[in-house]
Design a protein around this motif. Structure first.
Motif, PDB file in Angstrom:
ATOM      1  N   THR A  18       0.910  -1.087   0.145  1.00  0.00           N
ATOM      2  CA  THR A  18      -0.043   0.033  -0.065  1.00  0.00           C
ATOM      3  C   THR A  18       0.875   1.418  -0.144  1.00  0.00           C
ATOM      4  N   GLU A  19       0.898   1.911  -1.012  1.00  0.00           N
ATOM      5  CA  GLU A  19       1.680   3.121  -1.235  1.00  0.00           C
ATOM      6  C   GLU A  19       0.951   4.421  -0.520  1.00  0.00           C
ATOM      7  N   GLU A  20       1.675   4.856   0.507  1.00  0.00           N
ATOM      8  CA  GLU A  20       1.461   6.039   1.265  1.00  0.00           C
ATOM      9  C   GLU A  20       2.534   7.063   1.730  1.00  0.00           C
ATOM     10  N   THR A  21       2.195   8.225   1.451  1.00  0.00           N
ATOM     11  CA  THR A  21       3.311   9.092   1.894  1.00  0.00           C
ATOM     12  C   THR A  21       3.112   9.537   3.521  1.00  0.00           C
ATOM     13  N   THR A  22       4.229   8.907   4.250  1.00  0.00           N
ATOM     14  CA  THR A  22       3.930   9.056   5.656  1.00  0.00           C
ATOM     15  C   THR A  22       4.816  10.545   6.070  1.00  0.00           C
ATOM     16  N   GLU A  23       4.256  10.602   7.465  1.00  0.00           N
ATOM     17  CA  GLU A  23       4.797  11.833   7.845  1.00  0.00           C
ATOM     18  C   GLU A  23       6.182  11.675   8.062  1.00  0.00           C
ATOM     19  N   THR A  24       6.768  10.879   8.242  1.00  0.00           N
ATOM     20  CA  THR A  24       8.399  10.587   8.415  1.00  0.00           C
ATOM     21  C   THR A  24       8.816  10.910   7.103  1.00  0.00           C
ATOM     22  N   PHE A  25       8.373  10.511   5.982  1.00  0.00           N
ATOM     23  CA  PHE A  25       8.985  10.712   4.727  1.00  0.00           C
ATOM     24  C   PHE A  25       8.655  12.128   4.332  1.00  0.00           C
ATOM     25  N   ARG A  26       7.487  12.813   4.740  1.00  0.00           N
ATOM     26  CA  ARG A  26       7.393  14.170   4.526  1.00  0.00           C
ATOM     27  C   ARG A  26       8.400  15.002   5.375  1.00  0.00           C
ATOM     28  N   SER A  27       8.913  14.611   6.535  1.00  0.00           N
ATOM     29  CA  SER A  27       9.895  15.302   7.285  1.00  0.00           C
ATOM     30  C   SER A  27      11.191  15.197   6.942  1.00  0.00           C
ATOM     31  N   LEU A  31      13.690  18.022   5.521  1.00  0.00           N
ATOM     32  CA  LEU A  31      15.119  18.246   6.092  1.00  0.00           C
ATOM     33  C   LEU A  31      16.202  18.041   4.944  1.00  0.00           C
ATOM     34  N   ALA A  32      15.693  17.565   3.914  1.00  0.00           N
ATOM     35  CA  ALA A  32      16.809  17.596   2.572  1.00  0.00           C
ATOM     36  C   ALA A  32      16.813  19.023   1.843  1.00  0.00           C
ATOM     37  N   LEU A  33      15.508  19.344   1.868  1.00  0.00           N
ATOM     38  CA  LEU A  33      15.374  20.818   1.170  1.00  0.00           C
ATOM     39  C   LEU A  33      15.901  21.940   2.032  1.00  0.00           C
ATOM     40  N   GLN A  34      15.711  21.913   3.531  1.00  0.00           N
ATOM     41  CA  GLN A  34      16.168  22.951   4.390  1.00  0.00           C
ATOM     42  C   GLN A  34      17.752  22.964   4.740  1.00  0.00           C
ATOM     43  N   THR A  35      18.241  21.458   4.878  1.00  0.00           N
ATOM     44  CA  THR A  35      19.499  21.420   5.090  1.00  0.00           C
ATOM     45  C   THR A  35      20.737  20.742   3.964  1.00  0.00           C
ATOM     46  N   GLY A  36      20.097  20.166   3.000  1.00  0.00           N
ATOM     47  CA  GLY A  36      20.963  19.432   2.244  1.00  0.00           C
ATOM     48  C   GLY A  36      21.335  18.050   2.640  1.00  0.00           C
ATOM     49  N   ILE A  37      20.625  17.471   3.721  1.00  0.00           N
ATOM     50  CA  ILE A  37      21.089  16.309   4.242  1.00  0.00           C
ATOM     51  C   ILE A  37      20.092  15.099   3.598  1.00  0.00           C
ATOM     52  N   ASP A  38      20.879  14.179   2.652  1.00  0.00           N
ATOM     53  CA  ASP A  38      20.319  13.216   2.009  1.00  0.00           C
ATOM     54  C   ASP A  38      19.976  11.884   2.744  1.00  0.00           C
ATOM     55  N   SER A  39      18.870  11.233   2.477  1.00  0.00           N
ATOM     56  CA  SER A  39      18.589  10.039   2.955  1.00  0.00           C
ATOM     57  C   SER A  39      18.047   9.098   2.105  1.00  0.00           C
ATOM     58  N   ILE A  40      17.837   7.767   2.671  1.00  0.00           N
ATOM     59  CA  ILE A  40      17.457   6.687   1.577  1.00  0.00           C
ATOM     60  C   ILE A  40      16.320   6.327   2.608  1.00  0.00           C
ATOM     61  N   TYR A  41      14.853   6.334   2.289  1.00  0.00           N
ATOM     62  CA  TYR A  41      13.795   5.993   2.922  1.00  0.00           C
ATOM     63  C   TYR A  41      13.389   4.501   2.523  1.00  0.00           C
ATOM     64  N   LYS A  42      13.183   3.621   3.197  1.00  0.00           N
ATOM     65  CA  LYS A  42      12.367   2.341   2.812  1.00  0.00           C
ATOM     66  C   LYS A  42      11.290   2.031   3.894  1.00  0.00           C
ATOM     67  N   THR A  43      10.456   1.206   3.591  1.00  0.00           N
ATOM     68  CA  THR A  43       9.521   0.688   4.459  1.00  0.00           C
ATOM     69  C   THR A  43       9.507  -0.819   4.570  1.00  0.00           C
ATOM     70  N   CYS A  44       8.994  -1.253   5.673  1.00  0.00           N
ATOM     71  CA  CYS A  44       9.049  -2.874   5.800  1.00  0.00           C
ATOM     72  C   CYS A  44       7.779  -3.169   6.535  1.00  0.00           C
ATOM     73  N   ASP A  45       7.276  -4.248   6.582  1.00  0.00           N
ATOM     74  CA  ASP A  45       6.203  -4.722   7.472  1.00  0.00           C
ATOM     75  C   ASP A  45       6.359  -6.001   8.096  1.00  0.00           C
ATOM     76  N   THR A  46       7.699  -6.686   7.855  1.00  0.00           N
ATOM     77  CA  THR A  46       8.116  -7.826   8.679  1.00  0.00           C
ATOM     78  C   THR A  46       9.397  -7.828   9.062  1.00  0.00           C
ATOM     79  N   ILE A  47      10.082  -8.678   9.767  1.00  0.00           N
ATOM     80  CA  ILE A  47      11.484  -8.703  10.230  1.00  0.00           C
ATOM     81  C   ILE A  47      12.284  -9.078   9.036  1.00  0.00           C
TER      82      ILE A  47
END
Length: 186
Positions: A18-27, A31-47
């Protein structure tokens, strides 16, 4: 600012299909736009999904050494995380990450409380070889830790000493640190 340090964020979701833009992703975007700090964002639903994502980062991403922070947005309590209604102890997580987090800071959002005694913290750090583990003593769905997380990540870009980072965070965001009970074990 030293922009060659990145954040790897792994967020637990009910269903990765289920694709959903989370609060964490938006945050993290903010952060990237304001400070230039890059990140990789992934989701998981199991160990298995958590382990697979981390292994892909470890063994397939040639920039892994530049990922200073592993940001885990997972539910849980004290010494556990919860994925797909199964609870895993931080000892199990430490063994999953055994020796793989050398020099990294593992940071937990306040979707789980982090309350380790000295022995538990030392075990986690020794087994994972992480530089530090941080998070919050207060788990809250009402008080989102994203703004404080982002401030913490920004300070980590400019400062290598974890004690200095915590002092800066408390100096600039004392009320939020107290409200969420920010903690760092090193």
């Amino acid at each position: 600012m030293d922009n060659d340090k990145f954040i790897f964020c792994l967020e637990a979701v009910p269903d990765i299909d289920t694709e959903e833009t989370t609060e964490t992703f938006r945050s993290l975007e903010k952060l990237a736009l304001q400070t230039g700090i890059d990140s990789i964002y992934k989701t998981c639903d199991t160990i298995e999904g958590l382990e697979e994502s981390l292994n892909a980062l470890l063994y397939e991403d040639h920039n892994f050494k530049n990922y200073e922070i592993i940001y885990l947005v997972v539910p849980g309590e004290r010494n556990t995380i919860c994925l797909n209604n199964y609870y895993y102890s931080l000892e199990e997580i430490a063994e999953l990450f055994e020796g793989k987090m050398k020099g990294k800071i593992l940071h937990f959002a306040n979707t789980k409380s982090l309350d380790l005694d000295g022995e538990e913290a030392q075990y986690f750090l020794d087994v994972t070889r992480a530089r530090a583990v941080s998070g919050y003593g207060v788990r809250s769905s009402k008080a989102n830790s994203n703004p404080l997380d982002n401030a913490f990540f920004s300070f980590c870009q400019d400062e290598d000493n974890v004690i200095e980072i915590v002092e800066l965070l408390h100096e600039k965001y004392y009320a939020a640190c107290k409200l969420l009970d920010f903690r760092l074990y090193y």
